[in-house]
Design a protein around this motif. Structure first.
Motif, PDB file in Angstrom:
ATOM      1  N   THR A   3      32.863   9.791  -0.196  1.00  0.00           N
ATOM      2  CA  THR A   3      32.841   8.640   0.716  1.00  0.00           C
ATOM      3  C   THR A   3      32.763   7.348  -0.085  1.00  0.00           C
ATOM      4  O   THR A   3      33.440   6.372   0.230  1.00  0.00           O
ATOM      5  CB  THR A   3      31.635   8.743   1.676  1.00  0.00           C
ATOM      6  N   LEU A   4      31.940   7.350  -1.131  1.00  0.00           N
ATOM      7  CA  LEU A   4      31.748   6.177  -1.979  1.00  0.00           C
ATOM      8  C   LEU A   4      32.059   6.513  -3.430  1.00  0.00           C
ATOM      9  O   LEU A   4      31.848   7.642  -3.857  1.00  0.00           O
ATOM     10  CB  LEU A   4      30.298   5.699  -1.906  1.00  0.00           C
ATOM     11  N   VAL A   5      32.517   5.523  -4.165  1.00  0.00           N
ATOM     12  CA  VAL A   5      32.763   5.680  -5.590  1.00  0.00           C
ATOM     13  C   VAL A   5      32.136   4.485  -6.303  1.00  0.00           C
ATOM     14  O   VAL A   5      32.407   3.333  -5.948  1.00  0.00           O
ATOM     15  CB  VAL A   5      34.278   5.743  -5.909  1.00  0.00           C
ATOM     16  N   GLU A   6      31.294   4.787  -7.288  1.00  0.00           N
ATOM     17  CA  GLU A   6      30.688   3.728  -8.092  1.00  0.00           C
ATOM     18  C   GLU A   6      31.750   3.000  -8.903  1.00  0.00           C
ATOM     19  O   GLU A   6      32.661   3.612  -9.434  1.00  0.00           O
ATOM     20  CB  GLU A   6      29.689   4.318  -9.097  1.00  0.00           C
ATOM     21  N   LYS A  60      34.814  -4.350  -0.828  1.00  0.00           N
ATOM     22  CA  LYS A  60      33.929  -3.549  -1.671  1.00  0.00           C
ATOM     23  C   LYS A  60      32.509  -3.699  -1.124  1.00  0.00           C
ATOM     24  O   LYS A  60      32.243  -4.573  -0.298  1.00  0.00           O
ATOM     25  CB  LYS A  60      34.007  -4.023  -3.121  1.00  0.00           C
ATOM     26  N   LEU A  61      31.620  -2.878  -1.639  1.00  0.00           N
ATOM     27  CA  LEU A  61      30.231  -2.888  -1.193  1.00  0.00           C
ATOM     28  C   LEU A  61      29.308  -3.143  -2.374  1.00  0.00           C
ATOM     29  O   LEU A  61      29.557  -2.644  -3.467  1.00  0.00           O
ATOM     30  CB  LEU A  61      29.876  -1.532  -0.576  1.00  0.00           C
ATOM     31  N   ILE A 111      28.217  -2.121  -7.469  1.00  0.00           N
ATOM     32  CA  ILE A 111      29.352  -2.139  -6.555  1.00  0.00           C
ATOM     33  C   ILE A 111      29.921  -0.740  -6.357  1.00  0.00           C
ATOM     34  O   ILE A 111      29.992   0.044  -7.298  1.00  0.00           O
ATOM     35  CB  ILE A 111      30.443  -3.090  -7.109  1.00  0.00           C
ATOM     36  N   CYS A 112      30.320  -0.473  -5.115  1.00  0.00           N
ATOM     37  CA  CYS A 112      31.029   0.762  -4.773  1.00  0.00           C
ATOM     38  C   CYS A 112      32.267   0.403  -3.960  1.00  0.00           C
ATOM     39  O   CYS A 112      32.322  -0.639  -3.309  1.00  0.00           O
ATOM     40  CB  CYS A 112      30.158   1.690  -3.919  1.00  0.00           C
ATOM     41  N   ILE A 113      33.239   1.295  -4.014  1.00  0.00           N
ATOM     42  CA  ILE A 113      34.350   1.206  -3.073  1.00  0.00           C
ATOM     43  C   ILE A 113      34.174   2.344  -2.071  1.00  0.00           C
ATOM     44  O   ILE A 113      33.551   3.362  -2.373  1.00  0.00           O
ATOM     45  CB  ILE A 113      35.735   1.276  -3.756  1.00  0.00           C
ATOM     46  N   CYS A 114      34.707   2.132  -0.887  1.00  0.00           N
ATOM     47  CA  CYS A 114      34.563   3.110   0.178  1.00  0.00           C
ATOM     48  C   CYS A 114      35.898   3.815   0.415  1.00  0.00           C
ATOM     49  O   CYS A 114      36.924   3.162   0.603  1.00  0.00           O
ATOM     50  CB  CYS A 114      34.092   2.427   1.462  1.00  0.00           C
TER      51      CYS A 114
END
Length: 184
Positions: A3-6, A60-61, A111-114
């Motif tokens: 679901t998320l990637v660092e 991004k998150l 930061i992560c991308i979803c």
């Protein structure tokens, strides 16, 4: 699929943003509220897709502490964090499981991308709207120079540096479909 990637960039890229106090950021703010608040999770998810559908792949998150998002991970008496599932709320368990499945490192800050907005929003909005989490992650688009967050009241707080074409489009859609309150 995770679901998320660092992203190994730990620094929030928008220099004009004050992450300790959003109101002290050097940009403009609008609050976008749901008109119908029967189901905050459904409504806020739809709001996300309505406002950001054409640019969601650019969002991004950021979180200063991904694993500390839910309140029940913190043992106040001992001032320790516990990320085991035992004794946690359903919302917190779902969130911690998502982090484990995504291989987000404990104590990760950054930061992560979803890769799965539907799953991410369902889990995190449940935490926010039930007060299992005291705040939202920071959602941002560095190319278009804005960030936003979700609030348990059924709103999105949107900050932007200047009204570029993307911001104008977001605000136009928001004013048509939602209750928009500008802050000065």
């Amino acid at each position: 699929m995770k679901t998320l990637v660092e992203i190994k960039n730990h620094r929030f890229p928008l220099k004009w943003v004050n992450l300790d106090s959003y109101t002290e950021s050097k940009g403009s703010k609008v609050e976008i509220y749901l008109v119908n608040d029967d189901n905050f999770i459904e409504g806020l998810t739809l709001m996300f897709y309505t406002l950001f559908r054409t640019i969601k792949s650019d969002i991004k998150l950021y979180s200063p502490s991904w694993w500390d998002f839910c309140l029940d991970t913190w043992n106040v008496k001992e001032d320790k964090y516990d990320y085991e599932l035992k004794g946690k709320s359903i919302e917190s368990k779902d969130y911690l499981i998502m982090l484990k499945e995504s291989a987000i490192e404990i104590e990760y800050s950054g930061i992560c991308i979803c890769n799965n907005w539907e799953k991410f929003l369902k889990i995190t909005l449940a935490c926010i709207t039930t007060h299992k989490a005291p705040y939202s992650h920071v959602f941002f688009d560095d190319e278009n120079d804005f960030f936003f967050y979700f609030h348990h009241t059924g709103s999105i707080g949107l900050y932007y540096k200047k009204q570029n074409d993307v911001i104008k489009k977001i605000l136009s859609i928001a004013k048509h479909d939602y209750d928009v309150r500008e802050s000065h």
